[in-house]
Design a protein around this motif. Structure first.
Motif, PDB file in Angstrom:
ATOM      1  N   ALA A 153      37.292  -2.104  -8.974  1.00  0.00           N
ATOM      2  CA  ALA A 153      38.180  -2.230 -10.129  1.00  0.00           C
ATOM      3  C   ALA A 153      37.806  -3.437 -10.982  1.00  0.00           C
ATOM      4  N   LEU A 154      37.401  -4.532 -10.338  1.00  0.00           N
ATOM      5  CA  LEU A 154      37.000  -5.723 -11.084  1.00  0.00           C
ATOM      6  C   LEU A 154      35.715  -5.461 -11.863  1.00  0.00           C
ATOM      7  N   ARG A 155      34.773  -4.746 -11.262  1.00  0.00           N
ATOM      8  CA  ARG A 155      33.533  -4.431 -11.953  1.00  0.00           C
ATOM      9  C   ARG A 155      33.805  -3.557 -13.177  1.00  0.00           C
ATOM     10  N   LYS A 156      34.703  -2.580 -13.007  1.00  0.00           N
ATOM     11  CA  LYS A 156      35.039  -1.712 -14.136  1.00  0.00           C
ATOM     12  C   LYS A 156      35.741  -2.489 -15.251  1.00  0.00           C
ATOM     13  N   ALA A 157      36.450  -3.537 -14.857  1.00  0.00           N
ATOM     14  CA  ALA A 157      37.145  -4.353 -15.856  1.00  0.00           C
ATOM     15  C   ALA A 157      36.195  -5.304 -16.563  1.00  0.00           C
ATOM     16  N   GLY A 158      34.939  -5.415 -16.066  1.00  0.00           N
ATOM     17  CA  GLY A 158      33.951  -6.255 -16.728  1.00  0.00           C
ATOM     18  C   GLY A 158      33.610  -7.538 -16.010  1.00  0.00           C
ATOM     19  N   ALA A 159      34.100  -7.721 -14.793  1.00  0.00           N
ATOM     20  CA  ALA A 159      33.821  -8.956 -14.058  1.00  0.00           C
ATOM     21  C   ALA A 159      32.353  -9.029 -13.666  1.00  0.00           C
ATOM     22  N   LYS A 160      31.754 -10.243 -13.830  1.00  0.00           N
ATOM     23  CA  LYS A 160      30.352 -10.466 -13.483  1.00  0.00           C
ATOM     24  C   LYS A 160      30.246 -11.677 -12.566  1.00  0.00           C
ATOM     25  N   ASP A 161      29.027 -11.874 -12.059  1.00  0.00           N
ATOM     26  CA  ASP A 161      28.802 -12.993 -11.144  1.00  0.00           C
ATOM     27  C   ASP A 161      29.299 -14.308 -11.744  1.00  0.00           C
ATOM     28  N   GLY A 162      30.027 -15.052 -10.939  1.00  0.00           N
ATOM     29  CA  GLY A 162      30.508 -16.367 -11.356  1.00  0.00           C
ATOM     30  C   GLY A 162      31.835 -16.359 -12.088  1.00  0.00           C
ATOM     31  N   ASP A 163      32.360 -15.174 -12.447  1.00  0.00           N
ATOM     32  CA  ASP A 163      33.649 -15.121 -13.131  1.00  0.00           C
ATOM     33  C   ASP A 163      34.773 -15.539 -12.181  1.00  0.00           C
ATOM     34  N   LEU A 164      35.803 -16.138 -12.751  1.00  0.00           N
ATOM     35  CA  LEU A 164      36.925 -16.649 -11.958  1.00  0.00           C
ATOM     36  C   LEU A 164      37.958 -15.542 -11.775  1.00  0.00           C
ATOM     37  N   ILE A 165      38.341 -15.333 -10.517  1.00  0.00           N
ATOM     38  CA  ILE A 165      39.357 -14.340 -10.171  1.00  0.00           C
ATOM     39  C   ILE A 165      40.608 -15.086  -9.711  1.00  0.00           C
ATOM     40  N   LEU A 166      41.766 -14.803 -10.331  1.00  0.00           N
ATOM     41  CA  LEU A 166      43.028 -15.468  -9.990  1.00  0.00           C
ATOM     42  C   LEU A 166      43.958 -14.481  -9.302  1.00  0.00           C
ATOM     43  N   ILE A 167      44.386 -14.875  -8.099  1.00  0.00           N
ATOM     44  CA  ILE A 167      45.345 -14.064  -7.340  1.00  0.00           C
ATOM     45  C   ILE A 167      46.479 -14.991  -6.921  1.00  0.00           C
ATOM     46  N   GLY A 168      47.625 -14.864  -7.579  1.00  0.00           N
ATOM     47  CA  GLY A 168      48.737 -15.765  -7.286  1.00  0.00           C
ATOM     48  C   GLY A 168      48.358 -17.202  -7.610  1.00  0.00           C
ATOM     49  N   ASP A 169      48.492 -18.088  -6.616  1.00  0.00           N
ATOM     50  CA  ASP A 169      48.154 -19.502  -6.799  1.00  0.00           C
ATOM     51  C   ASP A 169      46.721 -19.810  -6.375  1.00  0.00           C
ATOM     52  N   PHE A 170      45.936 -18.782  -6.083  1.00  0.00           N
ATOM     53  CA  PHE A 170      44.587 -18.985  -5.544  1.00  0.00           C
ATOM     54  C   PHE A 170      43.535 -18.514  -6.550  1.00  0.00           C
ATOM     55  N   SER A 171      42.362 -19.140  -6.480  1.00  0.00           N
ATOM     56  CA  SER A 171      41.261 -18.774  -7.371  1.00  0.00           C
ATOM     57  C   SER A 171      39.985 -18.553  -6.571  1.00  0.00           C
ATOM     58  N   PHE A 172      39.179 -17.594  -7.008  1.00  0.00           N
ATOM     59  CA  PHE A 172      37.935 -17.229  -6.329  1.00  0.00           C
ATOM     60  C   PHE A 172      36.846 -17.011  -7.375  1.00  0.00           C
ATOM     61  N   GLU A 173      35.584 -17.130  -6.941  1.00  0.00           N
ATOM     62  CA  GLU A 173      34.450 -16.746  -7.786  1.00  0.00           C
ATOM     63  C   GLU A 173      33.969 -15.378  -7.351  1.00  0.00           C
ATOM     64  N   PHE A 174      33.680 -14.556  -8.323  1.00  0.00           N
ATOM     65  CA  PHE A 174      33.274 -13.190  -8.048  1.00  0.00           C
ATOM     66  C   PHE A 174      31.748 -13.085  -8.049  1.00  0.00           C
ATOM     67  N   PHE A 175      31.230 -12.429  -6.998  1.00  0.00           N
ATOM     68  CA  PHE A 175      29.787 -12.168  -6.921  1.00  0.00           C
ATOM     69  C   PHE A 175      29.606 -10.691  -6.666  1.00  0.00           C
ATOM     70  N   GLU A 176      28.999 -10.014  -7.605  1.00  0.00           N
ATOM     71  CA  GLU A 176      28.834  -8.571  -7.500  1.00  0.00           C
ATOM     72  C   GLU A 176      28.007  -8.211  -6.281  1.00  0.00           C
ATOM     73  N   GLY A 177      28.559  -7.275  -5.521  1.00  0.00           N
ATOM     74  CA  GLY A 177      27.842  -6.809  -4.338  1.00  0.00           C
ATOM     75  C   GLY A 177      27.972  -7.744  -3.168  1.00  0.00           C
ATOM     76  N   SER A 178      28.768  -8.794  -3.296  1.00  0.00           N
ATOM     77  CA  SER A 178      28.926  -9.740  -2.190  1.00  0.00           C
ATOM     78  C   SER A 178      30.415  -9.960  -1.943  1.00  0.00           C
TER      79      SER A 178
END
Length: 440
Positions: free
Chosen positions: A410-435
């Motif tokens: 779903a994130l890939r379809k929304a346009g997320a790419k490597d290094g983009d910041l993902i926010l879930i509640g009070d937490f943050s993550f970096e997105f790496f495609e395929g990882s």
């Protein structure tokens, strides 16, 4: 001071964390995981105590938080559950959820209990995650957060008999001469601004609780003159004593006063119009009271109503007719139900409804916010709070779970790419495609 409404915050205790531990005993090589589960957090429970009559205690303490469950122990031992938090409330208290405005419970009987905020479950220790492919997991689970919310407490006086009428008709004086109650009495309107309770001993082995309710005025059903605050207490009374100044000492018409008060009761709650009612013709020691009473009887006979009303002449000053009034009230109480039937108040606390556990909603939404992607999902936010993000194994388990839920795609379809910041509640993550996600 009488307090009949309060706004308070309640929070169940958090569950205790599970732990990571391994069995270490002589002659037992590779003993395996032995981390125990955390204990359950304390529930916040409201219990009716008939010794209380007001919500005064909640004027000074507005926050109630349950204790946290104990952490898990070694050798797969379970942490202790926290002791339940008991909060005492007076009978007649209605508990309302502030956000939804729904009635949580209507507390009427001594000892009645209801859970208003549940404690969180304890986290699982690493012994619970052992599998054939991972016999020695290096992660555990945090305890679940306890439920929290703001609630409104409304107290409706629990009394067998309620005195109603316009201000200064003699309600407080009547209560003072038939019971040991000492209500404030004065020659001015609204002497009584809060309900007063007294136990009335009829004298033949019978007794009942009488409430002197603040005087009502025209428009009370719309809140005029604190009408709603006063009228709510009438709902709990089984019999109404409608006190009328039969002398018309202030230039008022007794019958017109009686009609107006009954209209206010009916407009506030139609059921109150059907409540057993005795008309108390007070101040019969005053001049012209007999003539006014005769006129009142004629007007009542011509009044369009299917209800038959008893008229009891009385004088609080000379105590004329007081004994007869008490006997009649006691007789009437024996013919009415234990509790008034009010449609809008449901005794939900006494009912237990057992249903199949609903499957937790696994849906989520993704929206773009500046350069970040925000994931909105109650289930995912609840799950991530239980993940020990200091453990690499736990983070990898979280990443695998999100991938199975379809969040990666779903994130890939929304346009997320490597290094983009993902926010879930009070937490943050970096997105790496395929990882996997990497916690920051």
């Amino acid at each position: 001071m009488f307090v009949d409404k309060a706004r308070i915050f309640v929070k169940g205790g958090n569950g205790g964390d599970g732990i990571v531990s391994y069995r270490r005993e002589k002659y037992v090589p590779e003993g395996g995981p032995a981390g125990g589960d955390g204990g359950k957090g304390a529930d916040v429970i409201f219990r009716v105590d008939e010794g209380l009559r007001t919500l005064m205690d909640f004027r000074y303490q507005r926050h109630f938080k349950g204790q946290r469950g104990e952490r898990g122990k070694v050798k797969s031992m379970h942490g202790a559950n926290a002791e339940q938090m008991i909060v005492r409330i007076p009978p007649g208290t209605i508990i309302i959820d502030e956000e939804s405005e729904e009635i949580v419970a209507d507390m009427t009987r001594n000892g009645q209990e209801v859970v208003v905020a549940r404690g969180g479950r304890g986290g699982r220790g690493n012994a619970r995650f052992a599998t054939a492919s991972n016999p020695a997991p290096g992660f555990s689970e945090n305890g679940e957060e306890g439920q929290e919310r703001w609630i409104i407490l409304e107290l409706k006086v629990m009394a067998d008999v309620g005195l109603v009428g316009f201000p200064s008709v003699g309600k407080s004086t009547l209560l003072s001469i038939v019971s040991a109650a000492t209500p404030k009495i004065g020659a001015y309107h609204f002497t009584t601004i809060t309900p007063n309770l007294g136990v009335v001993d009829v004298g033949d082995g019978r007794s009942f609780v009488m409430a002197d309710l603040p005087g009502l005025i025209e428009g009370a059903h719309e809140g005029v003159g604190l009408g709603h605050d006063f009228l709510r207490h009438v709902e709990r009374t089984r019999v109404i004593l409608h006190v009328v100044d039969m002398s018309g000492s202030e230039g008022r018409d007794p019958f017109e006063d009686w009609v107006k008060i009954n209209d206010e009761l009916r407009l506030y709650n139609p059921i109150l119009a059907q409540r057993p009612q005795i008309i108390v013709a007070n101040k019969m020691d005053m001049p012209e009271a007999e003539e006014q009473l005769a006129l009142f009887r004629e007007q009542l006979a011509e009044f369009d109503t299917d209800i038959e009303y008893d008229i009891m002449p009385m004088s609080s000053l000379t105590k004329l007719g007081v004994k007869e009034l008490l006997y009649r009230a006691a007789d009437l109480l024996e013919t009415v139900p234990e509790m008034p039937m009010i449609e809008e108040v449901k005794d939900v606390a006494e009912r237990k409804v057992y249903t199949l556990k609903k499957q937790e909603d696994q849906s989520f939404k993704i929206r773009r916010e500046n350069e970040s992607y925000v994931v909105e999902s109650e289930a995912i936010e609840k799950f991530i709070k239980r993940v020990n993000l200091n453990s690499y194994d736990a983070v990898m388990r979280f990443a695998r779970t999100m991938r199975k839920m379809g969040l990666d795609d779903a994130l890939r379809k929304a346009g997320a790419k490597d290094g983009d910041l993902i926010l879930i509640g009070d937490f943050s993550f970096e997105f790496f495609e395929g990882s996997d996600y990497l916690y920051e």
